[in-house]
Design an enzyme around this catalytic site. Sequence first.
Site, PDB file in Angstrom:
ATOM      1  N   THR A  36       0.807  -1.212   0.000  1.00 37.19           N
ATOM      2  CA  THR A  36       0.000   0.000   0.000  1.00 37.19           C
ATOM      3  C   THR A  36       0.840   1.261   0.000  1.00 37.19           C
ATOM      4  OG1 THR A  36      -1.796  -1.142   1.165  1.00 37.19           O
ATOM      5  CG2 THR A  36      -1.783   1.256   1.273  1.00 37.19           C
ATOM      6  N   SER A 112      -0.378  -9.937  -0.060  1.00 37.21           N
ATOM      7  CA  SER A 112      -1.042 -11.235  -0.010  1.00 37.21           C
ATOM      8  C   SER A 112      -0.502 -12.189  -1.061  1.00 37.21           C
ATOM      9  CB  SER A 112      -2.562 -11.061  -0.193  1.00 37.21           C
ATOM     10  OG  SER A 112      -2.844 -10.453  -1.446  1.00 37.21           O
ATOM     11  N   THR A 142       1.245  -4.803   4.315  1.00 41.51           N
ATOM     12  CA  THR A 142       1.055  -5.130   5.733  1.00 41.51           C
ATOM     13  C   THR A 142       0.454  -6.509   5.978  1.00 41.51           C
ATOM     14  OG1 THR A 142      -1.116  -4.044   5.721  1.00 41.51           O
ATOM     15  CG2 THR A 142       0.791  -2.711   6.350  1.00 41.51           C
ATOM     16  N   ASP A 143      -0.315  -7.040   5.023  1.00 40.70           N
ATOM     17  CA  ASP A 143      -1.043  -8.287   5.280  1.00 40.70           C
ATOM     18  C   ASP A 143      -0.122  -9.438   5.679  1.00 40.70           C
ATOM     19  OD1 ASP A 143      -3.437  -7.087   4.847  1.00 40.70           O
ATOM     20  OD2 ASP A 143      -3.752  -7.894   2.837  1.00 40.70           O
TER      21      ASP A 143
END
Length: 464
Positions: A36, A112, A142-143
């Site tokens: 992101t 992801s 971040t995932d």
Amino acid sequence: MTQTDISQEYLRNSTGLANETSAAEARVLIVMTGGTICMKRSSDGFVPARGFLKSGLAPRPSFNDGSDSRFLPVMVDDHTSILLPSLRTPSSAYKKHVRYVVLEFDELLDSSSINADGWTEIAQTIYRNYTFFDAFVVLHGTDSMAYSCSALSFMLQNLGKPVILTGSQAPMLELQNDATDNLLGSLIIAGHFMIPEVCLFFNYKLFRGNRVTKVSASDFAAFASPNFPPLADITSSKTNVHWELIHRPTHIKAFSIQTSRDIGHVACLRIFPGIRPEMVDAVLKVDGLKGLILETFGAGNAPKGSDGALTKVFAQAIQRGIIIVNVTQCMTGTVSPLYEPAMKLKQAGVVPGHDLTTEAALAKLSYLLAFPDLTVEDITRQMSESLRGELTEQTRTAFEHPKRHLSTSVAELTALGYAVAQGSLDCVKGNIESMLNEGDYFGNTPLVSADAVSINSTEPRDQI
């Protein structure tokens, strides 16, 4: 450009700093994998933004002091380098600048989508450029960042420089974002403090990478380290580093990377009320499975199943050579065989994971399974040992009376009882041997007294 050419180019670029003290400027390589933090709006939603240094960082005064933009050499494979433009931060409160370049991966990934190949690419990039930069910042989604932090902490061996992963919940190019503070904080810590660990920086806190887990999908405080305090935190006036917490090498060895991993042969399974033994058995019989991270209730408890059927499923899998590691579903706390269900799992051969996060347990087990010379016993032992500060090692229980007047004999008897309850034969033997060496009011040990009884008895010695 060869490695020798790179070294010469590095020196040529450094001569311009001769009038400044060499300590006044640190060099940091930012490795951009995606996520992101480096995205921009499009008609199809947020997409990765190329040219992040120019579009995202150069216009911001906190990332660019306007000084000469030198080109620095960066190794992109084992034999090839490219020259990338650098920027420099303004002088910090510590009277030091951070000069940095951004290396963007050919394929920018959503977090992801990252896998073991992505971890290998990050590790190799750090290894190739290790001697040319003082520290490394990895931009990551971040995932799966907690998984990547844990994996890299084991892959980067004998690490002697900071490696900090960071990202954001909102892109840098958005008006309201956390990306600016996360990246600037990472650069400041990486360029000023020698913290030789794989870390994660988020929301003004620096965490040990293999201790973190993602706790929010939207809050700026997206990560937590439930069982270990932050290594550092940034306030409005300074950076506080908790040096007593830093994990440092205990021997002198050259930095290296271990890229072989067995992540494809390890599974995770979360226990839930009413889970059927045949479900678990099906997972444990997946072709090629070598290890299982078992997420259990509380302090490591799992239902036994009717007539202990579930425990038997675990025991049978362990007999087939599958390593099962027990970690808790709880956010804080540790796996400990305090209750019968956890004790039954340990007796069946399930390895207590102590306070390992699921991410760290998965990364560690896949790391150890990749070593061909390690036996199941070796891996089982090392899963309960701290290799990179990823868990809190447990020591022998110390028993103490509230008034500090617990006698030695009572303490030893209590310890023996716990050893028997835990099914630890070595601890039982050790406690019994200790008790057999205690003397009575005449100084005679139980064995001496037994010999005396035997000598004075009319019965055969082997019947005493």
